[in-house]
Design an enzyme around this catalytic site. Sequence first.
Site, PDB file in Angstrom:
ATOM      1  N   ASN A   1      43.827  42.569  38.262  1.00 56.79           N
ATOM      2  CA  ASN A   1      42.893  42.933  39.257  1.00 56.79           C
ATOM      3  C   ASN A   1      42.631  43.939  40.126  1.00 56.79           C
ATOM      4  O   ASN A   1      41.724  44.521  40.536  1.00 56.79           O
ATOM      5  CB  ASN A   1      42.369  41.311  40.281  1.00 56.79           C
ATOM      6  CG  ASN A   1      41.394  39.896  39.490  1.00 56.79           C
ATOM      7  OD1 ASN A   1      40.739  40.637  38.451  1.00 56.79           O
ATOM      8  ND2 ASN A   1      41.660  39.489  40.041  1.00 56.79           N
TER       9      ASN A   1
ATOM     10  N   ARG B   1      33.589  35.857  54.802  1.00 59.50           N
ATOM     11  CA  ARG B   1      33.072  36.180  53.668  1.00 59.50           C
ATOM     12  C   ARG B   1      32.138  34.509  52.951  1.00 59.50           C
ATOM     13  O   ARG B   1      30.948  34.412  52.398  1.00 59.50           O
ATOM     14  CB  ARG B   1      33.650  35.871  52.382  1.00 59.50           C
ATOM     15  CG  ARG B   1      34.167  37.316  52.557  1.00 59.50           C
ATOM     16  CD  ARG B   1      34.895  38.109  51.584  1.00 59.50           C
ATOM     17  NE  ARG B   1      35.246  39.240  51.540  1.00 59.50           N
ATOM     18  CZ  ARG B   1      36.176  40.078  50.545  1.00 59.50           C
ATOM     19  NH1 ARG B   1      36.831  39.395  49.840  1.00 59.50           N
ATOM     20  NH2 ARG B   1      36.054  40.768  50.696  1.00 59.50           N
TER      21      ARG B   1
END
Length: 632
Positions: free
Chosen positions: A179, A463
């Site tokens: 990632n 978030r």
Amino acid sequence: MKKTCFMKNFVCIICTAFLIFTTVSCGKSKLKNGTYTASVYGNNDYINVQTVFSAGKIASVKVLQHSETRFIGDFAIDTISKDIVDYQTVNADTVSGATVTSAALKAAVQQCITDAGGDISAFNKPVPPKGTKKDTVTVEKADIIVVGSGGAGLSAAVTAAEGGASVIVIEKMPVIGGNTIRCASAFNTADPELQKLLPMTDTLKKAVLKAINEKPVHTAHAQLIKDVKAKYDLYISSGTSTLFDCPEWHALQTFNGGDKVADVALIRKYTENTLDTLHWMESLGMPVRKKVSQGAGALWQRTHQMDSPAGTGIIGPLYEAAVKMNIPIITNMRADKLIVENDRITGVHAVDKFGSEYTYMASKAVILATGGYANNKEMRQKSNPGLTPDMVSTNQPGTTGDGIVMALEIGAGTTGMNYVQTYPLATPRTGTLQGRARKMSGLDNVINVNKEGKRFVNEDARRDAFVAAIKKQTDGMCYDINDSSIVEVKNSFNENVETLVALGRIYKADTLAALEEQLKMPEGSLQKTVSEYNRMVAAKTDPEFGRKLFANPIEKPPFYATPRAPSIHHTMGGLTINTDAQVLDTSGKVIKGLYAAGEVTGGIHGSNRLGGNATADVLTFGRIAAKAVLKN
């Protein structure tokens, strides 16, 4: 010269044929000898491909220009170009993890065949297997076996090699980087040198005071508050007006931002070592922009941005260091079982893409750095039933929880498996992080508005709060709104911004009124919102949503709007580890010979990871794991 254009699904093909010589029959087609070019939009920009035909065959395929991500796109380009010529087929195998690049390259060659008068069906045979399954088990040995070649795995491998250990890295994907190679390369750390350039506002002071005056949930939290208060008191007594920060404050925000369910000891170990990790990475060649900002959900201005596309500035230096140290990195090698001997992990069993078996034996330890499970739909839904199979992800396809599965089989413990984060500002429908106008990952000079042209959230919020707010808006999406002061020719993913505008993925206008019209917002709505925001910047206060972060007003034309929507992003849960990155069993005891770092672990981020904390986490704990192995 002839020219053909196709525009569909963001793909534009421009083909030019020249040097046409004789005509040669090829199956049902009459393929004209010569050189042809085609341009197809790939992952980041157009891939310009030159195909030469001679004697009824594909003589060569050459990519003249591309902006695809290093280690992903360029590997696909090299592999597929060679296969097309070697096997005379456009039906070359797609490179897993680089599907968009693979498809674009093959589409360009197909268009060249068509323009040369050829029949695609004559070049559509499958590529034969490039190897066979071995009957015997291959045995390889090293002091340390690292499973996974992302930021955690490579930082562990390079650190271990620096300490004199022999290391082998195995990676199940055909490309390295995990990632990390796809990330926005935001790295959080308290950094006095760069943060002295930033002001400490009254709003920011209130945030610190609120945190240090909260009632602690346990003793470790109480001590952390006490330590932050001591540092803050010294800061106030110094009379400075620059931004306050320190590892303890970073740790407290990480703990609070994760709903106070993470392991304070792990968080402290992390924040105490991030600046050293940053400097170590810089010594390897990681390019860091000399400006600190605040990434989405970061909560504080401590986000460092790499000056390179996506995560290439992180993986590139680590890979180059590994090559110099002669560290083998074996791709297409899937570890599927940990080897246990005398109550100690002594290696891993693995299988290559042909089904051949391998055992990688470790005289010192195995370090798992296999990433999370965002793309294991069964695992993520079992952990969090609200994550339906249809939800898209920002992650690379190899994030299927392999390390967790292997460790569970030998009795490892897990923590926080139900904590899965959704990123608020991804590309609608695809879920990727790409496609934005701004260069920096920080939100210092950006606002987010809904389809009605109105702000609806505190942009520097957590978030999860940001995502919840977006989901309540029309069509569950929003727009990044910014001016040209933070726009460069290419964004942080190496995408040409003007190309994205031409493709309709970004909206651009010389006036806010014109941008408003493009977005079909109510007349005057966006203009009013930006005007109100600019007044907030001047006053350094947001009376409606409580935004703390104010840099510059949005006033320099042209203006940009980037569509954004939530996407599954990070799995905070994983293997239970201690501060030496040793994996613990279900009763909390150390599993000898087994270490883990990165997203395969849990306990650091709690229920909500702060934006910019992951890159710093994987690199820092990769180093911690390697150092602990060498010490133990």
